[in-house]
Design a protein around this motif. Structure first.
Motif, PDB file in Angstrom:
ATOM      1  N   TRP A   7       0.833  -1.204   0.000  1.00 22.82           N
ATOM      2  CA  TRP A   7       0.000   0.000   0.000  1.00 22.82           C
ATOM      3  C   TRP A   7       0.872   1.261   0.000  1.00 22.82           C
ATOM      4  O   TRP A   7       0.456   2.310   0.458  1.00 22.82           O
ATOM      5  N   GLU A   8       2.077   1.124  -0.557  1.00 24.26           N
ATOM      6  CA  GLU A   8       3.006   2.245  -0.558  1.00 24.26           C
ATOM      7  C   GLU A   8       2.453   3.455  -1.307  1.00 24.26           C
ATOM      8  O   GLU A   8       2.676   4.609  -0.900  1.00 24.26           O
ATOM      9  N   LYS A   9       1.706   3.221  -2.388  1.00 27.32           N
ATOM     10  CA  LYS A   9       1.150   4.340  -3.146  1.00 27.32           C
ATOM     11  C   LYS A   9       0.221   5.175  -2.273  1.00 27.32           C
ATOM     12  O   LYS A   9       0.254   6.413  -2.287  1.00 27.32           O
ATOM     13  N   GLU A  10      -0.617   4.483  -1.514  1.00 27.11           N
ATOM     14  CA  GLU A  10      -1.542   5.201  -0.639  1.00 27.11           C
ATOM     15  C   GLU A  10      -0.790   5.923   0.495  1.00 27.11           C
ATOM     16  O   GLU A  10      -1.164   7.030   0.883  1.00 27.11           O
ATOM     17  N   LEU A  11       0.281   5.286   0.989  1.00 26.01           N
ATOM     18  CA  LEU A  11       1.073   5.946   2.021  1.00 26.01           C
ATOM     19  C   LEU A  11       1.783   7.183   1.481  1.00 26.01           C
ATOM     20  O   LEU A  11       1.956   8.183   2.196  1.00 26.01           O
ATOM     21  N   GLU A  12       2.169   7.135   0.209  1.00 32.27           N
ATOM     22  CA  GLU A  12       2.766   8.315  -0.420  1.00 32.27           C
ATOM     23  C   GLU A  12       1.755   9.454  -0.482  1.00 32.27           C
ATOM     24  O   GLU A  12       2.089  10.617  -0.241  1.00 32.27           O
TER      25      GLU A  12
END
Length: 516
Positions: A3-8
């Motif tokens: 979920w790195e995109k959402e964390l970005e």
């Protein structure tokens, strides 16, 4: 897959929130000599302890594809932090976003901060820097209708006043709801030259016919309408300071005397001042001439733990000094007459101040120490017009309603109804009197010539007869005569005052802890 995109995106939104109202508005805030909301939170809380709640709340701005183009954060920040190592709810208005206007924010954030405080039993700090809550006339046009005003969550504000310590700092012009939030506190502070407080600002007042709006000096107009010199002298705000840093330090020190919530005990600190310290200066502190004044603040410094006296409300109700302090490390609430103002006579404002302070002490279970030199309630036409007796009786009622231990030290005068308001005579009188004690239903000097009018008139030498009567009555009014009849419990060497009050503080706290 992660979920790195959402964390970005979360980190991007957090970064946008940290920009507050934008670089230009933040710079304008700083140019006015004011810290921004985030810097204030960092300054008042223990280093690194503030954990923000609802950081990315606000109004998102989206492009034609529905992607985030920008974010206007809500102008109200809050979170959990620690102050003096103890948990608190810390809040701050962000003036860089529409002047901190509540209608520009998300009301639920402010409500949640209040609810967090009383439901989790945490002290709440409110740093107020903004306008009222109703919005502008333009807002009404956008809505298309007006409405009967309401303050969502005010019931939670009231609950907090009953359950946890509430500290409010006015850190800029505060009008309407902002002013109400300052007043709804247990301890409040204004910063000289930076803070003003009013129900409505100069422009609105000017529209009603009072000429406060000044194109030449709008700052002066705000000061004249609601500056420090007004509100720290009428009792709306407790104290004034010279800087934001001093405001933060005082707020932190106030909380150091408080429990975290009603029902919890305040904390003792390790004493560094010997409980048996006897000060020679106390022996000559009270002058023999009854109309001469002396410094009650000096007496407090000599009697209480060194360096612990925290005076509250110095500039209003000045015939009484109210302060938090320590005795042998134990926190106590101190009420002390100030003979340098009106001779120590309680007028309406002093009585109001004492009532409020005694209620604070009782609510948060702090033992009371009363240093007494009171010639009575203020008399005269102005005193009657101000309703002095009503406010005086309310102060007396607060003392009688208090359920925490109270010790009084009669240093000089205790006259009339005001003299009887110094402690609760229906309970055990934990009381000491100095040899300089002078008490009664009224001062002898004030009633002598009336009471002995016929004897004086019948004398061949009225002046000599008056002198003989005075000499005779001076012996009757000796404090030792009162002690013979056990009308006073103990006459003490003034130098023993601190050791005896330290003994009282230990006994008082023993009782409070036994009560639970």
């Amino acid at each position: 897959m992660t979920w790195e995109k959402e964390l970005e995106e979360l980190r991007r939104r957090e970064a946008l929130a940290e920009e507050m109202g934008g670089a230009d508005k933040v710079a304008r805030q700083h140019s006015r000599g004011k810290m921004d909301a985030r810097a204030r939170l960092d300054a008042i809380c223990d280093p690194g302890s503030f954990r923000e709640i609802g950081k990315i709340a606000g109004k998102g701005h989206y492009d034609e594809n529905g992607d985030l183009a920008g974010l206007t954060p809500a102008p109200f920040l809050f979170g959990k932090a620690t102050v003096n190592g103890r948990p608190v709810v810390a809040t701050a208005d962000d003036f860089t976003i529409r002047g901190g206007a509540a209608d520009a924010g998300i009301r639920r954030k402010m409500v949640q901060a209040e609810q967090m405080a009383h439901e989790l039993k945490l002290p709440i700090i409110k740093m107020v820097d903004g306008t009222g809550g109703g919005g502008s006339v333009k807002t009404l046009e956008q809505i298309g209708a007006t409405y009967i005003p309401a303050v969502p969550g005010w019931g939670d504000t009231v609950k907090n006043l009953d359950t946890v310590p509430v500290v409010a700092l006015a850190l800029g012009p505060t009008a309407g709801l902002g002013a109400a939030r300052i007043a709804a506190s247990h301890y409040s502070i204004m910063v000289r030259g930076l803070s003003q407080l009013f129900a409505a600002g100069p422009a609105v007042v000017d529209g009603l016919g009072e000429a406060y709006k000044s194109a030449e000096d709008h700052q002066q107009a705000k000061e004249e309408l609601g500056g420090v010199d007004i509100h720290t002298r009428n009792g709306v705000v407790d104290d004034e300071v010279a800087s934001e840093e001093e405001a933060f330090a005082r707020a932190r020190y106030f909380l150091s005397f408080m429990p975290e919530h009603v029902g919890q005990h305040a904390r003792r600190v390790e004493p560094t001042d010997p409980a048996d310290r006897r000060e020679e200066a106390l022996l000559s502190l009270v002058p023999r001439e009854d109309k001469q004044v002396y410094s009650m603040r000096r007496a407090m410094d000599l009697i209480l733990d060194k360096g612990t006296v925290f005076e509250i409300g110095k500039n209003w109700g000045r015939a009484a000094i109210t302060a938090l302090a320590r005795l042998d490390g134990w926190p106590v609430a101190v009420v002390a007459s100030d003979p340098s103002y009106l001779g120590g006579s309680w007028e309406a404002k002093t009585s109001e101040k004492v009532e409020r302070f005694v209620r604070l002490a009782d609510q948060f279970r702090l033992p009371i120490v009363h240093l007494v030199d009171n010639p009575g309630f203020m008399i005269g036409r102005e005193a009657e017009m101000a309703g002095t007796i009503r406010y005086g009786v309310q102060a007396m009622n607060a003392i009688y309603r208090a359920t925490v231990p109270l010790a009084s030290v009669v240093m000089r005068r205790a006259y009339g109804i005001a003299g009887s308001a110094m402690s609760n005579a229906d309970l055990y009188q934990y009381r000491y009197c100095w040899p300089s004690g002078d008490w009664g239903s009224l001062p002898i000097a004030g009633g002598l010539e009336v009471a002995y009018k016929s004897e004086i008139a019948a004398s061949d030498d009225p002046e000599a007869e008056l002198a003989r009567i005075k000499e005779r009555l001076n012996k009757v009014t000796s404090p030792f005569r009162s002690a013979e009849l056990f009308n006073v419990e103990d006459i003490i060497d003034p130098r023993d005052t601190r050791p005896l009050l330290c003994e009282y503080a230990n006994l008082a706290w023993r009782k409070l802890k036994a009560d639970g």
